[in-house]
Design a protein around this motif. Structure first.
Motif, mmCIF file in Angstrom:
data_model
loop_
_atom_site.group_PDB
_atom_site.id
_atom_site.type_symbol
_atom_site.label_atom_id
_atom_site.label_comp_id
_atom_site.label_asym_id
_atom_site.label_seq_id
_atom_site.Cartn_x
_atom_site.Cartn_y
_atom_site.Cartn_z
ATOM 1 N N GLY A 192 -4.355 -0.503 -1.225
ATOM 2 C CA GLY A 192 -3.070 -0.572 -1.926
ATOM 3 C C GLY A 192 -3.162 -0.839 -3.410
ATOM 4 O O GLY A 192 -4.181 -0.573 -4.050
ATOM 5 N N GLY A 243 -7.244 -1.850 -4.150
ATOM 6 C CA GLY A 243 -6.891 -2.459 -2.876
ATOM 7 C C GLY A 243 -7.292 -3.919 -2.803
ATOM 8 O O GLY A 243 -7.839 -4.478 -3.757
ATOM 9 N N THR A 292 0.857 -1.189 0.000
ATOM 10 C CA THR A 292 0.000 0.000 0.000
ATOM 11 C C THR A 292 0.893 1.238 0.000
ATOM 12 O O THR A 292 1.743 1.393 0.875
ATOM 13 C CB THR A 292 -0.926 0.005 1.240
ATOM 14 O OG1 THR A 292 -1.748 -1.155 1.178
ATOM 15 C CG2 THR A 292 -1.807 1.239 1.290
#
Ligand code: ADP
Length: 270
Positions: free
Chosen positions: A190, A246, A164
């Motif tokens: 991330g 993410g 991330t």
């Protein structure tokens, strides 16, 4: 290899014994190929840092270095040595997991303890670059092997930090499901993983981006350790991810290994 398996199966169709034998051979061949791949991967992973260290030793022996240069070379040699140490530690962990009996189902570990240790680890790794959120109060207990459970949790939380970019969020949650099973989930904002890579992430040495993995201290073995640990505890690893947005890595724990002890009542309370 898949094509040759099919042709053998068709030719021997109807002859049960020969069919089974041919499958055995194919399985053994596959196991042999996996072993060869594994040894090749380990050799490659050790050879790279070793080559760097060997080069530095030669440099130190043949060139007059200033004090500043000497310190820098030593620091770089230290980094490569650390890389080899982490790799050997992960390899030993995997070997131990494969050879040891299933974790006990009657030794109860407070989840809050695992969360606190993993939080401390992730906080140090992030060094203030991310917003980390952990459950504040978690009365749950999990049955199993404490160091194994901690390494599974730490691996997925630390991965969230490593994959991330600065300023991102990492959120850890606990949820108990209706059927009594439990779920520890780590969500990050991330880099994400493309769908086609997801099924292979738990393979040994499988990395989407090798240089990013190595630069952040990865060995490519972390998720393989996580999968082993969680399966030995009767659970599963669930991964969902979207590239650029993410990922979510969840440890699913079976009902038999999760409990919430009744709160202790104070003297005088009913
Ligand atoms: P590594 O040491 O390379 O991180 P792992 O087995 O822990 O090895 O993970 C395998 C690969 O899965 C990583 O190299 C990375 O490509 C991907 N990965 C793991 N966690 C994440 C995450 N939270 N976000 C994006 N990619 C991830």
């Amino acid at each position: 290899r898949a094509r040759s398996t099919l042709s053998i199966a068709i030719r021997t169709y109807g002859e049960g014994l020969r069919l089974v034998l041919s499958q055995d051979v194919t399985q053994r061949e596959r196991a042999d190929a996996m072993r060869r791949d594994f040894v090749a991967n380990v050799s490659h992973e050790i050879r790279s840092p070793l080559t760097v260290v060997a080069g530095f030793i030669e440099t130190m022996g043949s060139l007059p270095l200033t004090e500043v240069e000497r310190k820098r070379v030593l620091m770089l040699m230290g980094q490569q040595t650390q890389r080899m140490q982490t790799l050997v530690a992960d390899l030993l962990t995997l070997a131990q997991l494969e050879g040891s009996p299933r974790p006990p189902s009657d030794r109860w570990v407070p989840l809050s303890k695992l969360l606190a240790q993993s939080q401390a680890d992730a906080t140090a790794l992030s060094a203030g670059r991310h917003v980390l959120t952990f459950p504040s109060d978690c009365p749950v207990q999990v049955a199993g092997n404490e160091p194994e459970l901690l390494s599974a949790l730490t691996n997925i939380v630390n991965n969230a930090v490593r994959y991330t970019p600065e300023g991102g969020r990492i959120t850890v949650t606990w949820r108990s499901r209706d059927d009594g099973s439990g779920e520890v989930a780590v969500t990050d904002t991330g880099i994400g993983v493309e769908r086609e890579h997801i099924p292979r992430l738990t393979e040994r040495f499988y990395r989407v981006d090798g240089s990013r993995s190595r630069d952040t201290g990865g060995t490519g073995l972390g998720l393989s350790i996580v999968k082993h640990v969680i399966q030995r505890h009767g659970g599963e690893l669930e991964v969902t991810s979207e590239i650029g947005k993410g990922s979510r890595f969840a440890l699913l724990l079976p009902a038999a290994r999760v409990r919430v002890p009744a709160p202790r009542t104070q003297a005088g309370e009913r």
